[in-house]
Design an enzyme around this catalytic site. Structure first.
Site, short mmCIF file in Angstrom:
data_model
loop_
_atom_site.label_atom_id
_atom_site.label_comp_id
_atom_site.label_asym_id
_atom_site.label_seq_id
_atom_site.Cartn_x
_atom_site.Cartn_y
_atom_site.Cartn_z
N GLY A 104 -7.57 -14.22 2.50
CA GLY A 104 -7.64 -14.41 3.95
C GLY A 104 -7.30 -15.84 4.28
N GLY A 142 0.80 -1.22 0.00
CA GLY A 142 0.00 0.00 0.00
C GLY A 142 0.83 1.27 0.00
N THR A 166 -7.21 -7.56 7.11
CA THR A 166 -6.99 -8.24 8.39
C THR A 166 -8.11 -7.92 9.40
OG1 THR A 166 -5.60 -6.40 9.05
CG2 THR A 166 -4.48 -8.33 8.18
N LEU A 172 1.41 0.69 7.88
CA LEU A 172 1.38 1.13 6.48
C LEU A 172 2.67 1.82 6.02
CD1 LEU A 172 -2.34 2.31 6.46
CD2 LEU A 172 -1.43 0.25 5.38
N CYS A 182 -8.11 2.18 6.81
CA CYS A 182 -7.20 3.12 7.47
C CYS A 182 -8.03 4.28 8.02
CB CYS A 182 -6.14 3.61 6.49
SG CYS A 182 -6.87 4.40 5.05
N ASN A 230 -0.18 -8.19 12.78
CA ASN A 230 0.80 -7.18 12.38
C ASN A 230 0.26 -5.79 12.63
OD1 ASN A 230 0.65 -5.34 9.77
ND2 ASN A 230 -0.63 -7.15 9.37
C1 LIG Z 1 2.54 -7.64 7.06
C2 LIG Z 1 1.25 -7.29 6.35
C3 LIG Z 1 1.14 -6.09 5.68
C4 LIG Z 1 -0.05 -5.75 5.01
N1 LIG Z 1 -0.14 -4.57 4.34
C5 LIG Z 1 -1.28 -4.25 3.66
C6 LIG Z 1 -1.37 -3.04 2.89
O1 LIG Z 1 -0.42 -2.27 2.79
N2 LIG Z 1 -2.56 -2.78 2.27
C7 LIG Z 1 -3.64 -3.64 2.35
O2 LIG Z 1 -4.68 -3.35 1.76
N3 LIG Z 1 -3.54 -4.80 3.04
C8 LIG Z 1 -2.41 -5.12 3.67
N4 LIG Z 1 -2.32 -6.32 4.37
C9 LIG Z 1 -3.48 -7.24 4.38
C10 LIG Z 1 -3.30 -8.36 3.36
O3 LIG Z 1 -3.20 -7.87 2.05
C11 LIG Z 1 -4.46 -9.38 3.45
O4 LIG Z 1 -5.67 -8.70 3.20
C12 LIG Z 1 -4.55 -10.07 4.81
O5 LIG Z 1 -3.27 -10.34 5.33
C13 LIG Z 1 -5.35 -11.38 4.74
O6 LIG Z 1 -4.75 -12.30 3.86
P1 LIG Z 1 -3.74 -13.46 4.36
O7 LIG Z 1 -4.40 -14.12 5.53
O8 LIG Z 1 -3.59 -14.36 3.17
O9 LIG Z 1 -2.46 -12.80 4.74
C14 LIG Z 1 -1.13 -6.65 5.04
C15 LIG Z 1 -1.00 -7.88 5.71
C16 LIG Z 1 0.16 -8.21 6.36
C17 LIG Z 1 0.27 -9.55 7.06
#
Ligand SMILES: Cc1cc2nc3c(=O)[nH]c(=O)nc-3n(C[C@H](O)[C@H](O)[C@H](O)COP(=O)(O)O)c2cc1C
Length: 326
Positions: A266, A69, A216, A96, A153, A92
């Site tokens: 997710g 992001g 998340t 951002l 956010c 986490n």
């Molecule tokens: C370390 C970390 C950083 C993330 N940064 C962003 C971000 O910058 N923008 C965003 O929309 N989601 C961000 N997410 C959310 C992920 O894109 C995703 O929606 C979320 O982790 C669920 O998917 P997962 O369980 O496969 O990780 C972040 C997740 C993690 C773990």
């Protein structure tokens, strides 16, 4: 038919298909006018700006690359500790952290332009104006194929409430961005709401071409000896397998609420997980936390999907999308 017998039969079928030179099943899907070679994307924030994984993953094999992001101004993120492992997942509170839109366009985009894979840029702002400014700058850069709005956010101008949890504020920011970009616009929904279907409908009505879900889920871990939160920010975002059933349920609810395509994510760790999302109604899926554990997760999921289609005799992955019987 017993599972073992079915497996043997599927294996025989796969071999037969190879023998008679049968063509591979179609994996390509369309999201908001973007034709993707397969439905497997990277989840924002878990795949850097693409470059970080290029040593392990042939980026040309991915459906699309969704980058970390970005905001108008660079952000240092939160102080550590900002990551903690939890049962079947992680929390986490990175905050951002990012290099900013201008530096991304100048320093990271030229690398990504070498590949034939669509680049989707995830972005956010502290205000609707910042969202609009970021969208305008990104839309005029060459080599960006889609935008994903991270609305999980806080809005500084509205008392720090989260854009994506208030339907009025969310509608305003999505409409404002929609007016300023012709790129496919994906709105990434927050799961921290009561009715995710209603929020998806707000995004659709405000001009979104697609929605992605879920971001998340807010959570907390406590260090019992110190009687303090583990994360310096106290609260963080839960991701990984722990959130998969919640995400699948939300994709299914959103499928019933809107007509625009869904990107489901997710806790996807395997092709079987990805298939649950597709069957629930997602047109594409994204792999997040799994890439931290196994940098090859995206590629293995693509291969697993192909194998599944072959075994099941499905010629086109689109035939599985939203096919849930209930
Ligand atoms: C370390 C970390 C950083 C993330 N940064 C962003 C971000 O910058 N923008 C965003 O929309 N989601 C961000 N997410 C959310 C992920 O894109 C995703 O929606 C979320 O982790 C669920 O998917 P997962 O369980 O496969 O990780 C972040 C997740 C993690 C773990």
């Amino acid at each position: 038919m017993g599972i073992e017998k079915k497996r043997i039969k599927s294996k025989e079928q796969t071999t037969k298909n190879k023998e008679v030179g049968k063509s591979k099943p179609n994996l390509s899907v369309q999201i908001a006018g973007l034709k993707l070679r397969n439905p497997v994307l990277t989840a924002s924030g878990t795949f850097g700006y693409g470059e970080e994984y290029a040593e392990f993953v042939d980026l040309n094999r991915l459906g699309a690359i969704v980058v970390k992001g970005l905001s108008i101004a660079p952000k240092p993120g939160n102080p550590p500790p900002r990551i903690v492992e939890t049962p079947s997942g992680m929390l986490n509170a990175i905050g951002l952290q990012n290099i900013g839109v201008r530096a991304f366009i100048k320093e990271k985009l030229p690398f990504l332009r070498q590949f034939t894979t669509s680049v989707i840029v995830n972005f956010f702002g502290d205000s609707a104006d910042e969202f609009v400014e970021a969208a305008e700058q990104l839309s005029s850069a060459e080599g960006i194929h889609g935008l994903e709005m991270n609305i999980s956010c806080p809005n500084k101008q509205a008392g720090w409430c989260i854009f994506g949890t208030d339907p009025t504020i969310m509608s305003e920011v999505v409409s404002a961005v929609r007016k300023k970009t012709d790129l496919p616009l994906i709105v990434k929904l927050s799961p921290n709401v009561t009715d995710i279907g209603a929020m998806a409908k707000v995004a659709e009505d405000a001009g979104a071409d697609a929605v992605s879900l879920i971001n998340t889920i807010t959570g907390m871990a406590i260090d019992i000896r110190r009687r303090r939160p583990v994360l310096a920010n106290a609260i963080g975002g839960l991701s990984g397998p722990a959130i998969k059933p919640v995400a699948v349920r939300m994709v299914w609810e959103v499928r019933k609420a809107v007509k625009i395509p869904i990107i489901g994510l997710g806790g996807i760790m395997s092709a079987d997980d990805a298939l649950e999302f597709l069957i629930a109604g997602a047109t594409a899926i994204a792999v997040g936390t799994a890439s931290f554990i196994n940098p090859l997760a995206t590629i293995q999921i693509i291969e697993g999907l192909e194998r599944f289609l072959d075994e099941e005799g499905v010629t086109d992955i689109n035939h599985l999308i939203g096919c849930l019987k209930f």
